[in-house]
Scaffold this active site. Structure first.
Site, PDB file in Angstrom:
ATOM      1  N   TRP A 222      35.998  39.904  48.684  1.00 26.59           N
ATOM      2  CA  TRP A 222      36.749  40.090  49.935  1.00 26.59           C
ATOM      3  C   TRP A 222      37.071  41.567  50.078  1.00 26.59           C
ATOM      4  CZ3 TRP A 222      41.461  42.243  51.086  1.00 26.59           C
ATOM      5  CH2 TRP A 222      42.068  41.890  52.294  1.00 26.59           C
TER       6      TRP A 222
ATOM      7  N   SER B  54      35.241  39.014  42.279  1.00 26.65           N
ATOM      8  CA  SER B  54      36.592  39.062  42.824  1.00 26.65           C
ATOM      9  C   SER B  54      37.004  37.695  43.362  1.00 26.65           C
ATOM     10  CB  SER B  54      36.696  40.156  43.889  1.00 26.65           C
ATOM     11  OG  SER B  54      38.036  40.386  44.249  1.00 26.65           O
ATOM     12  N   MET B  55      37.221  37.572  44.683  1.00 28.22           N
ATOM     13  CA  MET B  55      37.576  36.280  45.261  1.00 28.22           C
ATOM     14  C   MET B  55      36.508  35.241  44.984  1.00 28.22           C
ATOM     15  SD  MET B  55      38.014  35.486  49.307  1.00 28.22           S
ATOM     16  CE  MET B  55      38.588  33.805  49.381  1.00 28.22           C
TER      17      MET B  55
ATOM     18  N   ASP C 293      40.746  48.615  36.766  1.00 27.95           N
ATOM     19  CA  ASP C 293      40.781  47.862  38.014  1.00 27.95           C
ATOM     20  C   ASP C 293      42.192  47.900  38.594  1.00 27.95           C
ATOM     21  OD1 ASP C 293      40.767  45.866  40.015  1.00 27.95           O
ATOM     22  OD2 ASP C 293      39.250  44.704  38.953  1.00 27.95           O
TER      23      ASP C 293
ATOM     24  N   HIS D  59      37.799  48.221  40.499  1.00 23.93           N
ATOM     25  CA  HIS D  59      37.529  46.859  40.961  1.00 23.93           C
ATOM     26  C   HIS D  59      36.062  46.708  41.384  1.00 23.93           C
ATOM     27  CE1 HIS D  59      38.500  42.879  42.207  1.00 23.93           C
ATOM     28  NE2 HIS D  59      38.183  43.092  43.471  1.00 23.93           N
TER      29      HIS D  59
END
Length: 273
Positions: A30, A95-96, A224, A253
């Site tokens: 995202w 991530s998401m 991150d 990240h």
């Protein structure tokens, strides 16, 4: 892009390199889309894999829908795997997208899977609470993000994406790469951006991680600033029995773009097993 139908009748656009190699499904983070995987596709194909990428509902060229909870997102993933009849597949959730990996297994099982990868991923649970003191996201920070995104989307995302690709205040991708990422964020449907922010910030995967029995790779940057290693990646590794943790030194990240050689090497080594 080819198109299939998601769980709510929504159009999902995907890319499939084809071939006879073992399938690897790359699930983007995202608020990006499939273009965020450009550093991974060629090396994975060269290693003999069939690569499938898709735009999450409401992102890139996939249609928006009325739901952005993880049950709906995992059902879209299941619809794609079924439409392509993928077997012996590896899911790579960035991530998401790591949440989609967990919820897919919870709701749809592991029959189609060989292994999974959590890349800078949000599980086990971002939101800090009395029962989750290690959660890296405070309630007030989550609310502030939602307010900022609703009131000044462009300004919020410019700051967010710079942090996404930075370690200790230093941007680790080029200005052109940062602008390309910002262009991806502008393509996303506003309701999808808001709905998915709520999903990844407030969904608790702790109990679900114990249900993962396929081999797992957890790859995370130690710098991150969005989803910190100690609050997420390290805890996921501890919760998933058959898992390996690879820490990318100096990785922010967006480590698949900032540190593609290290990221790809870890991924390819895992996939070769």
């Amino acid at each position: 892009m080819p198109q299939t139908t998601g769980a709510d009748g929504n159009a999902l656009n995907y890319e499939d390199t084809g071939g006879t190699g073992r399938p690897v499904v790359l699930i983007h983070g995202w608020p990006l889309n499939t273009a965020s995987w450009q550093e991974q596709i060629a090396p994975l194909v060269e290693a003999g894999h069939r690569i499938i990428t898709y735009d999450r509902r409401g992102f890139g060229s996939s249609a928006p829908s009325h739901r952005y909870d993880y049950d709906a997102l995992a059902a879209d993933l299941a619809a794609l795997l079924e439409a392509l009849d993928l077997q012996d597949a590896t899911l790579v959730g960035f991530s998401m997208g790591g949440g989609e990996v967990v919820r897919y297994i919870t709701r749809h099982g592991e029959d189609r899977l060989r292994s999974v990868v959590f890349a800078a991923a949000v599980p086990p649970y971002l939101l800090r609470s009395a029962s989750n003191p290690q959660g890296p996201l405070t309630e007030s920070a989550a609310q502030d993000m939602q307010v900022q995104l609703a009131s000044d989307r462009e300004g919020f995302l410019q700051g967010f994406m710079r942090t996404f690709y930075s370690a200790w205040g230093h941007l680790l991708v080029s200005a052109e790469e940062l602008e390309a990422a910002l262009a991806m964020t502008r393509e996303a449907h506003h309701d999808a951006v808001l709905g998915c922010m709520e999903a990844f910030g407030f969904t608790d995967f702790r109990d679900e991680l114990a249900g993962i029995s396929v081999p797992a790779l957890v790859v995370h940057g130690d710098s991150d600033g969005i989803v910190p290693l100690d609050g997420s990646g390290r805890r996921t590794h501890e919760a998933v029995v058959d898992s390996e943790l690879v820490i990318i030194r100096g990785g922010p990240h967006g480590l698949n773009a900032s540190h593609p050689d290290e990221f790809n090497a870890a991924l390819l080594e895992f996939l070769a097993r």
